[in-house]
Design a protein around this motif. Sequence first.
Motif, mmCIF file in Angstrom:
data_model
loop_
_atom_site.group_PDB
_atom_site.id
_atom_site.type_symbol
_atom_site.label_atom_id
_atom_site.label_comp_id
_atom_site.label_asym_id
_atom_site.label_seq_id
_atom_site.Cartn_x
_atom_site.Cartn_y
_atom_site.Cartn_z
ATOM 1 N N VAL A 219 47.455 29.335 55.735
ATOM 2 C CA VAL A 219 46.972 29.513 57.113
ATOM 3 C C VAL A 219 45.533 29.015 57.272
ATOM 4 N N PHE A 220 44.679 29.345 56.317
ATOM 5 C CA PHE A 220 43.277 28.920 56.365
ATOM 6 C C PHE A 220 43.048 27.876 55.269
ATOM 7 N N LYS A 221 43.515 26.691 55.526
ATOM 8 C CA LYS A 221 43.493 25.635 54.516
ATOM 9 C C LYS A 221 42.058 25.275 54.123
ATOM 10 N N SER A 222 41.843 25.097 52.830
ATOM 11 C CA SER A 222 40.548 24.686 52.254
ATOM 12 C C SER A 222 39.464 25.750 52.340
ATOM 13 N N VAL A 223 39.800 26.949 52.795
ATOM 14 C CA VAL A 223 38.813 28.041 52.835
ATOM 15 C C VAL A 223 38.758 28.701 51.461
ATOM 16 N N PRO A 224 37.557 28.915 50.891
ATOM 17 C CA PRO A 224 37.450 29.573 49.587
ATOM 18 C C PRO A 224 38.080 30.965 49.605
ATOM 19 N N ILE A 225 38.759 31.310 48.522
ATOM 20 C CA ILE A 225 39.401 32.615 48.382
ATOM 21 C C ILE A 225 38.750 33.339 47.211
ATOM 22 N N SER A 226 38.263 34.551 47.475
ATOM 23 C CA SER A 226 37.550 35.322 46.453
ATOM 24 C C SER A 226 38.272 36.632 46.172
ATOM 25 N N VAL A 227 38.215 37.068 44.919
ATOM 26 C CA VAL A 227 38.745 38.385 44.572
ATOM 27 C C VAL A 227 37.735 39.436 45.015
ATOM 28 N N CYS A 228 38.183 40.390 45.811
ATOM 29 C CA CYS A 228 37.318 41.466 46.301
ATOM 30 C C CYS A 228 36.678 42.211 45.130
ATOM 31 N N SER A 229 35.368 42.410 45.194
ATOM 32 C CA SER A 229 34.646 43.083 44.109
ATOM 33 C C SER A 229 35.157 44.499 43.886
ATOM 34 N N PHE A 230 35.501 45.194 44.953
ATOM 35 C CA PHE A 230 36.023 46.559 44.851
ATOM 36 C C PHE A 230 37.283 46.572 43.988
ATOM 37 N N HIS A 231 38.213 45.672 44.290
ATOM 38 C CA HIS A 231 39.459 45.608 43.525
ATOM 39 C C HIS A 231 39.228 45.116 42.104
ATOM 40 N N ALA A 232 38.312 44.161 41.941
ATOM 41 C CA ALA A 232 38.027 43.634 40.611
ATOM 42 C C ALA A 232 37.504 44.735 39.695
ATOM 43 N N HIS A 233 36.514 45.494 40.186
ATOM 44 C CA HIS A 233 35.927 46.554 39.370
ATOM 45 C C HIS A 233 36.934 47.660 39.095
ATOM 46 N N VAL B 119 31.787 46.303 33.125
ATOM 47 C CA VAL B 119 31.687 45.697 34.451
ATOM 48 C C VAL B 119 30.334 45.018 34.614
ATOM 49 N N SER B 120 29.271 45.656 34.159
ATOM 50 C CA SER B 120 27.923 45.069 34.261
ATOM 51 C C SER B 120 27.837 43.770 33.468
ATOM 52 N N SER B 121 28.423 43.750 32.272
ATOM 53 C CA SER B 121 28.429 42.530 31.461
ATOM 54 C C SER B 121 29.265 41.442 32.123
ATOM 55 N N PHE B 122 30.377 41.844 32.727
ATOM 56 C CA PHE B 122 31.248 40.890 33.418
ATOM 57 C C PHE B 122 30.529 40.293 34.627
ATOM 58 N N GLN B 123 29.725 41.107 35.305
ATOM 59 C CA GLN B 123 28.947 40.619 36.443
ATOM 60 C C GLN B 123 28.003 39.496 36.025
ATOM 61 N N GLN C 26 31.075 33.369 28.773
ATOM 62 C CA GLN C 26 32.414 33.886 28.516
ATOM 63 C C GLN C 26 32.598 34.197 27.035
ATOM 64 N N GLY C 27 32.209 33.263 26.179
ATOM 65 C CA GLY C 27 32.346 33.471 24.742
ATOM 66 C C GLY C 27 31.519 34.653 24.255
ATOM 67 N N HIS C 28 30.287 34.761 24.754
ATOM 68 C CA HIS C 28 29.420 35.869 24.349
ATOM 69 C C HIS C 28 29.990 37.205 24.818
ATOM 70 N N PHE C 29 30.501 37.229 26.045
ATOM 71 C CA PHE C 29 31.070 38.454 26.610
ATOM 72 C C PHE C 29 32.292 38.916 25.804
ATOM 73 N N LEU C 30 33.202 37.985 25.523
ATOM 74 C CA LEU C 30 34.450 38.347 24.854
ATOM 75 C C LEU C 30 34.254 38.717 23.389
#
Length: 290
Positions: free
Chosen positions: A151-165, A202-206, A221-225
């Motif tokens: 529906v919204f072609k080419s619009v960036p899609i982000s994962v909501c921070s609330f759901h991610a955390h 979560v803080s490290s992931f941020q 990514q490598g340091h975090f994992l």
Amino acid sequence: IFLNSLSRKRRREDGDTNDNAVARVDKEMLWFDDRAITPTTLAKPFHVIIGTKHLEKLKGILQNCVLGLDGSFFPGDSAKRAVLSLVLIEQTRRHAFQLALDLTSHESGTSAVQFLKIVKEKVEAVLKEEWNVALVTIDKSNALKKAVGDVFKSVPISVCSFHAHRAIHSAVLSHVPGSGRRPYQAGDRIPYPRTTLGQDIVSSFQHVKASRNAEELCARQGHFLYNELTSLIEDASQSARLIKYFEESWFCQNWKSNWVSYALNTATMQQAEFSTNNHSESNFSKFKAE
């Protein structure tokens, strides 16, 4: 009737019938499908969108806005019906405005596409031009992701921070069961179980999320994992399970570009950290309680 009953509850008045509640709705203030909800029509989506008068007031912030799309199932409903919610976030103050709700047979891409198209049509009728959206946030739903892209072609899609955390805290509780839940505190506005370990992760992931380019992301990514997770979690089998979770759920090609900052930030969007869907979750909780 849900909105009407909340108002009456605050005034300590008795409930109301659906017909009486609907009869008092000003169609210019709230647009909804003009049909009765019956066992037959319950299988079809039922759309509710704020009306022309309210959209006119929001006209100044509708263009280049941030939208949050979320869905929730009714617990114990054998038909697996769902509510879809679309909210608008004013970028400067991060105020949330409920744009539309949709009672649908299930949370599917087809239902979401139909819902978004109807809302888009109503908004563009007020704007008298194409509705340009800066960003749409969702939970990690492939169906909603595809619907937004259609529906919204080419619009960036982000994962909501609330759901991610919330998802990360849930994974920590699942893979590191001995981490212990963090107790709720007075004034706490985070409505999901979490741990101190989860908050550290979560803080490290941020920090990884804030990567400014692909090279920096790879290094962080490598340091975090392999450094931070293994140092935070003493049990090697537990840290291995959590590393696998992040590799498969967050650092995968399907979702990586939907949460890392450099992939989302644009000339008009320098900070893509939005928790739009916690507003929807709050409404869902009230709706289900009714």
